[in-house]
Design an enzyme around this catalytic site. Structure first.
Site, mmCIF file in Angstrom:
data_model
loop_
_atom_site.group_PDB
_atom_site.id
_atom_site.type_symbol
_atom_site.label_atom_id
_atom_site.label_comp_id
_atom_site.label_asym_id
_atom_site.label_seq_id
_atom_site.Cartn_x
_atom_site.Cartn_y
_atom_site.Cartn_z
ATOM 1 N N GLY A 1 17.376 -27.008 46.771
ATOM 2 C CA GLY A 1 18.185 -27.315 45.601
ATOM 3 C C GLY A 1 18.563 -26.152 44.710
ATOM 4 C CD GLU B 1 12.496 -30.303 52.344
ATOM 5 O OE1 GLU B 1 13.391 -30.806 51.635
ATOM 6 O OE2 GLU B 1 11.632 -30.978 52.921
ATOM 7 N N PRO B 2 15.080 -24.702 51.268
ATOM 8 C CG PRO B 2 14.941 -22.365 51.400
ATOM 9 C CD PRO B 2 14.137 -23.622 51.586
ATOM 10 N NE ARG C 1 24.415 -25.928 46.608
ATOM 11 C CZ ARG C 1 25.405 -26.797 46.821
ATOM 12 N NH1 ARG C 1 26.640 -26.367 46.983
ATOM 13 N NH2 ARG C 1 25.162 -28.092 46.850
ATOM 14 N NE ARG D 1 30.047 -27.368 47.762
ATOM 15 C CZ ARG D 1 30.251 -26.829 46.580
ATOM 16 N NH1 ARG D 1 31.187 -25.917 46.424
ATOM 17 N NH2 ARG D 1 29.526 -27.165 45.549
ATOM 18 C CB CYS E 1 49.393 -36.654 54.101
ATOM 19 S SG CYS E 1 50.406 -35.746 55.271
ATOM 20 C CD GLU E 2 44.104 -38.443 51.563
ATOM 21 O OE1 GLU E 2 43.997 -38.870 50.390
ATOM 22 O OE2 GLU E 2 43.983 -39.161 52.559
ATOM 23 C CE1 TYR F 1 24.688 -29.406 52.109
ATOM 24 C CE2 TYR F 1 24.539 -27.606 50.537
ATOM 25 C CZ TYR F 1 23.932 -28.598 51.275
ATOM 26 O OH TYR F 1 22.575 -28.778 51.197
HETATM 27 C C1 PLP Z 1 20.138 -31.214 51.243
HETATM 28 C C2 PLP Z 1 18.671 -31.140 51.225
HETATM 29 C C3 PLP Z 1 18.035 -29.918 50.991
HETATM 30 C C4 PLP Z 1 18.771 -28.632 50.703
HETATM 31 O O1 PLP Z 1 19.438 -28.669 49.488
HETATM 32 P P1 PLP Z 1 20.163 -27.344 48.956
HETATM 33 O O2 PLP Z 1 20.717 -27.750 47.657
HETATM 34 O O3 PLP Z 1 21.209 -26.989 49.943
HETATM 35 O O4 PLP Z 1 19.131 -26.292 48.855
HETATM 36 C C5 PLP Z 1 16.660 -29.887 51.043
HETATM 37 N N1 PLP Z 1 15.944 -31.014 51.297
HETATM 38 C C6 PLP Z 1 16.519 -32.203 51.500
HETATM 39 C C7 PLP Z 1 15.681 -33.382 51.776
HETATM 40 C C8 PLP Z 1 17.898 -32.315 51.473
HETATM 41 O O5 PLP Z 1 18.469 -33.497 51.674
#
Ligand code: PLP
Length: 434
Positions: A240, A274-275, A277, A313, A362-363, A390
């Site tokens: 996140g 869990e990085p 982005r 996005r 076409c949007e 993403y």
């Molecule tokens: C999407 C997601 C992430 C990664 O989120 P980022 O904002 O890209 O770091 C980590 N864990 C879970 C469970 C997710 O769904």
């Protein structure tokens, strides 16, 4: 702009390769990644976590290209997956199943089987019903499934509502108040082995306080479980961490990790992160060429050959991506090799204006950027920055548009890591009814 995408004599480079060369060779639209940038962001995490038992599980959905997964696998990464398809990608890219955590609210029986067969590290379970299903499937295979519960800490990530996941009203995780009860239940299911607890509160967070608030709530639960004799091996604090697209000022990786480690002081559990982005976002750009300039009554449009199917996005979240010319105005020079579709009189004088940068779909929602001041002509090359996360992974074939090529740059070398799709591929599985 990241250090890995920079101007040299008015020309935009990825590492030591001019983006113009990439466009000339592989066409547009085209995603371009810097291997050094990917490595750099990963090593910032690894260095900050040094000395602590940890695993960095790259969130595959941010960008699931095999070449990117492979770069991280070589650096020792684990992976956070959200589907059976992503597991297959990880394995195809040389990733280690023993370093895979499996998140997601809707795991099917087939996906659970696949993951049990591969012997993944952990299932991040998101509901009571999933616990039951996991136990049943594992029983049928004579296996014991490693389990973590994704707990919803009910903290406000203060990000876009579509990418906020840690509030009570979100579909993710198990309610904080029900978590202990579910752990008790899991402890009684014979084909489950409790190994950890996880949370993930949202994406593109630009402050550390929600992460710390979530960590503290998680730790409080861990202590309640320990008092009941349920001991966890790992804590997974999710991903996140945000990046700078425009003028955001997210914490540096090192500072973010340091704050998490401070919150975990004195705890022995392995730390999993869990990085997604942050590892890939600023390591990629989307190269696109201006097809037409259209000067309307109220607005000027730069119609480019990338569209919402390539980069969703802006249309989906009204997200901002910086858009820059690959060749700066005062360095303007004719293209060395005009692409075949350039047509006659392709090289025109640049016009400086405020443009809506839009795609051909076409949007009305098909835009890449609003009100951008650009000095461009038809055939000008543009780079849409911060497109590594993403971007390609959310792309589609809407309007029967083949998906873009992907190129990974490594020093002076460009590697085509994904060929541009052919239109015929798009309907090769289809048939008509006679
Ligand atoms: C999407 C997601 C992430 C990664 O989120 P980022 O904002 O890209 O770091 C980590 N864990 C879970 C469970 C997710 O769904």
């Amino acid at each position: 702009m990241s250090d890995y995408f920079h101007y040299q004599n008015g020309e935009l480079y990825a590492e030591q390769v001019p983006l113009e060369d990439i466009a000339a060779r592989f066409g547009t639209p085209c995603y371009v990644y810097s291997r050094a940038a990917l490595t750099d962001s990963f090593l910032q995490f690894a260095n900050a976590l040094q000395g602590r038992d940890h695993l960095i599980c790259y969130a595959v959905k941010a960008n699931s290209s095999l070449a990117i997964l492979n770069v991280f696998a070589r650096l020792g990464a684990g992976f956070d997956i959200v589907s059976g398809g992503e597991l297959k990608r990880v394995l195809a890219a040389g990733g280690d199943a023993r370093k895979v955590v499996f998140s997601g609210v809707g795991k099917t029986v087939a996906e659970i089987r696949l993951a049990l067969e591969a012997d993944i590290l952990c299932f991040n379970v998101e509901s009571a019903a999933e616990l039951e299903r996991l136990n049943q499937v594992a029983a049928g295979m004579g296996k014991v499934a490693p389990v973590s519960l994704r707990v919803n800490p009910d903290v406000d990530a203060k990000t876009h509502p579509y990418i906020s996941t840690g509030l009570k009203q979100n579909k993710f995780g198990v309610a904080y108040t029900e978590a202990v009860g579910l752990y008790r239940k899991a402890a009684k299911l014979p084909h489950l082995r409790i190994t950890g607890m996880d949370c993930h509160i949202g994406s593109q967070l630009t402050e550390t306080s929600p992460f710390i608030a979530a960590a503290k709530k998680i730790l409080a639960l861990v202590d309640v479980l320990a008092a009941e004799g349920i001991h966890l091996e790992h804590l997974d604090l999710g991903g996140g961490l945000g990046i700078c697209y425009d003028d955001e000022t997210p914490p540096a990786i090192g500072d973010y990790v340091a704050e998490l480690l401070a919150a975990l002081r004195g705890r022995g559990e392995k730390l999993i992160l869990e990085p997604g982005r942050i590892l890939v976002g600023n390591a990629g750009v989307l190269l696109t060429r201006v097809e037409y300039l259209k000067h309307g009554e109220e607005k000027n449009f730069a119609i480019v050959d990338a569209a919402m199917n390539d980069l969703m996005r802006p249309a989906l979240y009204d997200a901002f991506h910086n858009i820059v010319p690959v060749r700066l105005e005062n360095h303007a020079a004719p293209l060395p090799n005009p692409p075949p579709h350039a047509g006659e009189g392709a090289i025109e004088k640049s016009t400086s204006s405020i443009y809506e940068v839009v795609g051909p779909i076409c949007e009305t929602g098909d835009f890449i950027g609003h009100a951008r001041s650009l000095s461009i002509a038809p055939q000008s090359l543009l780079a849409v920055l911060s497109a590594g996360a993403y971007g390609m992974s959310m792309s589609s074939n809407y309007n029967t548009r083949p998906r873009a090529a992907e190129v990974m740059v490594e020093g002076k070398v460009m590697h085509l890591v994904r060929k541009r799709e052919e239109v015929e591929q798009l309907y090769s599985g289809e048939s008509v009814v006679v």
